[in-house]
Design a protein around this motif. Structure first.
Motif, PDB file in Angstrom:
ATOM      1  N   SER A  13       0.835  -1.207   0.000  1.00  0.00           N
ATOM      2  CA  SER A  13       0.000   0.000   0.000  1.00  0.00           C
ATOM      3  C   SER A  13       0.865   1.251   0.000  1.00  0.00           C
ATOM      4  CB  SER A  13      -0.941   0.003   1.211  1.00  0.00           C
ATOM      5  OG  SER A  13      -0.198  -0.108   2.405  1.00  0.00           O
ATOM      6  N   GLU A  14       2.112   1.102   0.393  1.00  0.00           N
ATOM      7  CA  GLU A  14       3.124   2.136   0.200  1.00  0.00           C
ATOM      8  C   GLU A  14       4.429   1.425  -0.126  1.00  0.00           C
ATOM      9  OE1 GLU A  14       4.651   4.270   3.782  1.00  0.00           O
ATOM     10  OE2 GLU A  14       3.098   3.137   4.822  1.00  0.00           O
ATOM     11  N   ARG A  15       5.400   2.195  -0.619  1.00  0.00           N
ATOM     12  CA  ARG A  15       6.667   1.573  -1.011  1.00  0.00           C
ATOM     13  C   ARG A  15       7.774   2.070  -0.092  1.00  0.00           C
ATOM     14  NH1 ARG A  15       9.507   0.914  -6.919  1.00  0.00           N
ATOM     15  NH2 ARG A  15       9.981   3.111  -6.700  1.00  0.00           N
ATOM     16  N   VAL A  16       8.480   1.114   0.506  1.00  0.00           N
ATOM     17  CA  VAL A  16       9.555   1.404   1.447  1.00  0.00           C
ATOM     18  C   VAL A  16      10.759   0.522   1.113  1.00  0.00           C
ATOM     19  CG1 VAL A  16       7.891   1.977   3.281  1.00  0.00           C
ATOM     20  CG2 VAL A  16       8.869  -0.332   3.179  1.00  0.00           C
ATOM     21  N   ILE A  17      11.903   0.902   1.664  1.00  0.00           N
ATOM     22  CA  ILE A  17      13.084   0.034   1.620  1.00  0.00           C
ATOM     23  C   ILE A  17      13.474  -0.285   3.047  1.00  0.00           C
ATOM     24  CG2 ILE A  17      15.529  -0.209   1.020  1.00  0.00           C
ATOM     25  CD1 ILE A  17      15.051   1.607  -1.386  1.00  0.00           C
ATOM     26  N   TRP A  18      13.496  -1.565   3.355  1.00  0.00           N
ATOM     27  CA  TRP A  18      14.022  -2.063   4.619  1.00  0.00           C
ATOM     28  C   TRP A  18      15.537  -2.106   4.442  1.00  0.00           C
ATOM     29  CZ3 TRP A  18      13.804  -2.987   9.496  1.00  0.00           C
ATOM     30  CH2 TRP A  18      14.485  -4.052  10.089  1.00  0.00           C
ATOM     31  N   ASP A  19      16.243  -1.233   5.148  1.00  0.00           N
ATOM     32  CA  ASP A  19      17.693  -1.070   5.014  1.00  0.00           C
ATOM     33  C   ASP A  19      18.355  -1.338   6.365  1.00  0.00           C
ATOM     34  OD1 ASP A  19      20.071  -0.376   3.643  1.00  0.00           O
ATOM     35  OD2 ASP A  19      19.917   1.698   4.331  1.00  0.00           O
ATOM     36  N   SER A  38      18.321 -10.383   9.748  1.00  0.00           N
ATOM     37  CA  SER A  38      16.993  -9.815   9.998  1.00  0.00           C
ATOM     38  C   SER A  38      16.105  -9.904   8.768  1.00  0.00           C
ATOM     39  CB  SER A  38      17.114  -8.364  10.479  1.00  0.00           C
ATOM     40  OG  SER A  38      17.774  -7.569   9.524  1.00  0.00           O
ATOM     41  N   THR A  39      16.666  -9.687   7.594  1.00  0.00           N
ATOM     42  CA  THR A  39      15.878  -9.756   6.355  1.00  0.00           C
ATOM     43  C   THR A  39      15.429 -11.188   6.083  1.00  0.00           C
ATOM     44  OG1 THR A  39      17.083  -7.857   5.487  1.00  0.00           O
ATOM     45  CG2 THR A  39      15.855  -9.199   3.897  1.00  0.00           C
ATOM     46  N   SER A  40      16.311 -12.152   6.262  1.00  0.00           N
ATOM     47  CA  SER A  40      15.928 -13.554   6.021  1.00  0.00           C
ATOM     48  C   SER A  40      14.874 -13.999   7.031  1.00  0.00           C
ATOM     49  CB  SER A  40      17.156 -14.474   6.038  1.00  0.00           C
ATOM     50  OG  SER A  40      17.861 -14.406   7.259  1.00  0.00           O
ATOM     51  N   VAL A  54       8.465  -5.166   8.307  1.00  0.00           N
ATOM     52  CA  VAL A  54       9.621  -4.264   8.319  1.00  0.00           C
ATOM     53  C   VAL A  54       9.339  -3.014   9.141  1.00  0.00           C
ATOM     54  CG1 VAL A  54      10.529  -5.161   6.136  1.00  0.00           C
ATOM     55  CG2 VAL A  54       9.148  -3.081   6.105  1.00  0.00           C
ATOM     56  N   MET A  55       8.098  -2.519   9.088  1.00  0.00           N
ATOM     57  CA  MET A  55       7.752  -1.311   9.833  1.00  0.00           C
ATOM     58  C   MET A  55       7.775  -1.553  11.352  1.00  0.00           C
ATOM     59  SD  MET A  55       7.351   1.083   7.602  1.00  0.00           S
ATOM     60  CE  MET A  55       6.310   2.410   8.167  1.00  0.00           C
ATOM     61  N   SER A  56       7.489  -2.765  11.773  1.00  0.00           N
ATOM     62  CA  SER A  56       7.426  -3.041  13.206  1.00  0.00           C
ATOM     63  C   SER A  56       8.710  -3.647  13.763  1.00  0.00           C
ATOM     64  CB  SER A  56       6.244  -3.967  13.509  1.00  0.00           C
ATOM     65  OG  SER A  56       6.447  -5.236  12.914  1.00  0.00           O
ATOM     66  N   HIS A  57       9.661  -3.972  12.918  1.00  0.00           N
ATOM     67  CA  HIS A  57      10.850  -4.694  13.367  1.00  0.00           C
ATOM     68  C   HIS A  57      11.737  -3.895  14.307  1.00  0.00           C
ATOM     69  CE1 HIS A  57      14.709  -6.734  13.353  1.00  0.00           C
ATOM     70  NE2 HIS A  57      14.068  -7.817  12.955  1.00  0.00           N
ATOM     71  N   GLY A  58      11.992  -2.663  14.005  1.00  0.00           N
ATOM     72  CA  GLY A  58      12.939  -1.876  14.799  1.00  0.00           C
ATOM     73  C   GLY A  58      14.320  -1.905  14.185  1.00  0.00           C
ATOM     74  N   ALA A  59      15.154  -0.978  14.612  1.00  0.00           N
ATOM     75  CA  ALA A  59      16.503  -0.842  14.062  1.00  0.00           C
ATOM     76  C   ALA A  59      17.329  -2.099  14.342  1.00  0.00           C
ATOM     77  CB  ALA A  59      17.179   0.389  14.645  1.00  0.00           C
ATOM     78  N   ILE A  80      14.938  12.585   2.937  1.00  0.00           N
ATOM     79  CA  ILE A  80      14.303  11.277   2.737  1.00  0.00           C
ATOM     80  C   ILE A  80      13.992  10.692   4.112  1.00  0.00           C
ATOM     81  CG2 ILE A  80      14.550   8.958   1.775  1.00  0.00           C
ATOM     82  CD1 ILE A  80      16.545  10.186  -0.252  1.00  0.00           C
ATOM     83  N   PRO A  81      12.703  10.532   4.436  1.00  0.00           N
ATOM     84  CA  PRO A  81      12.347  10.030   5.765  1.00  0.00           C
ATOM     85  C   PRO A  81      12.803   8.589   5.988  1.00  0.00           C
ATOM     86  CG  PRO A  81      10.376  10.585   4.483  1.00  0.00           C
ATOM     87  CD  PRO A  81      11.551  10.856   3.620  1.00  0.00           C
ATOM     88  N   GLU A  82      13.312   8.351   7.194  1.00  0.00           N
ATOM     89  CA  GLU A  82      13.759   7.022   7.595  1.00  0.00           C
ATOM     90  C   GLU A  82      13.384   6.834   9.057  1.00  0.00           C
ATOM     91  OE1 GLU A  82      16.369   4.378   9.758  1.00  0.00           O
ATOM     92  OE2 GLU A  82      16.624   6.539   9.814  1.00  0.00           O
ATOM     93  N   ARG A  83      12.886   5.666   9.366  1.00  0.00           N
ATOM     94  CA  ARG A  83      12.536   5.353  10.747  1.00  0.00           C
ATOM     95  C   ARG A  83      12.887   3.902  11.035  1.00  0.00           C
ATOM     96  NH1 ARG A  83       7.577   3.582  11.889  1.00  0.00           N
ATOM     97  NH2 ARG A  83       7.461   2.852  13.995  1.00  0.00           N
ATOM     98  N   ASN A  84      13.750   3.693  12.017  1.00  0.00           N
ATOM     99  CA  ASN A  84      14.117   2.332  12.432  1.00  0.00           C
ATOM    100  C   ASN A  84      14.541   1.454  11.258  1.00  0.00           C
ATOM    101  OD1 ASN A  84      13.695   2.802  15.168  1.00  0.00           O
ATOM    102  ND2 ASN A  84      11.515   2.345  15.002  1.00  0.00           N
TER     103      ASN A  84
END
Length: 171
Positions: free
Chosen positions: A34-40, A112-114, A98-103, A50-54
């Motif tokens: 529903s939105e596009r993000v990059i889990w980095d 973390s990605t796997s 990814v949004m709920s994972h945390g830094a 460029i907004p970034e959170r956790n």
């Protein structure tokens, strides 16, 4: 700043590899839901516009995606981009994960990605790993994955890419 990309629901695994050794140096995951993000996770890509959170880069327009890949691709590193179209449900689950994972701590990007991928329907066979190239290989075996490499020859001073970024406002 949310951004919705009109393309299909998709997971894009990006693996940054050392040109000399071929070893994986970093893993990230772009989620188009529903939105596009990059889990980095534990990533170094930071820009004041460029907004970034956790460890989640938010509002990933095509321009930001291009800058992100260019930032990581240089004379000593290249980026392997693996795209897989998924159901809207799987994409939304990935977005929530990814949004709920945390830094993430350094050296844990692939782990973390796997783990996030393994939690998704259809990805249960993914083994949790610390090695980006191992995750890339596992992801590449999924039916329908499209793979490309991005190579650039600019300096290792990738901060220069960040200084060149002029983010266009969303309309």
């Amino acid at each position: 700043m949310r951004y919705h990309h009109d393309g299909p629901p998709r997971l894009t695994l990006m693996t940054m590899r050392n040109v000399g050794s071929g070893r994986g140096a970093h893993t990230s995951l772009m989620v188009n839901a529903s939105e596009r993000v990059i889990w980095d996770p534990a990533g170094s890509f930071k820009h004041p516009s460029i907004p970034e959170r956790n460890d989640v880069i938010i509002g990933v327009t095509p321009q930001i995606e291009e800058y992100y890949i260019s930032y990581h691709s240089r004379a000593t590193f290249y980026t392997v981009v693996q795209e897989l179209d998924v159901s809207a449900d799987v994409a939304e689950r990935a977005l929530r994960a990814v949004m709920s994972h945390g830094a993430v701590q350094k050296a844990n990007c692939a782990r973390s990605t796997s783990a996030i991928l393994k939690s998704l329907p259809g990805f249960e066979h993914i083994r949790v790993t610390f090695f980006p190239e191992t995750l890339e290989t596992q992801f590449g075996k999924l039916p329908g994955v499209r793979t490309r490499e991005v190579r650039e020859d600019d300096s290792d001073d990738n901060a220069q890419v960040l200084y060149q970024i002029q983010v266009s406002p969303l309309r």
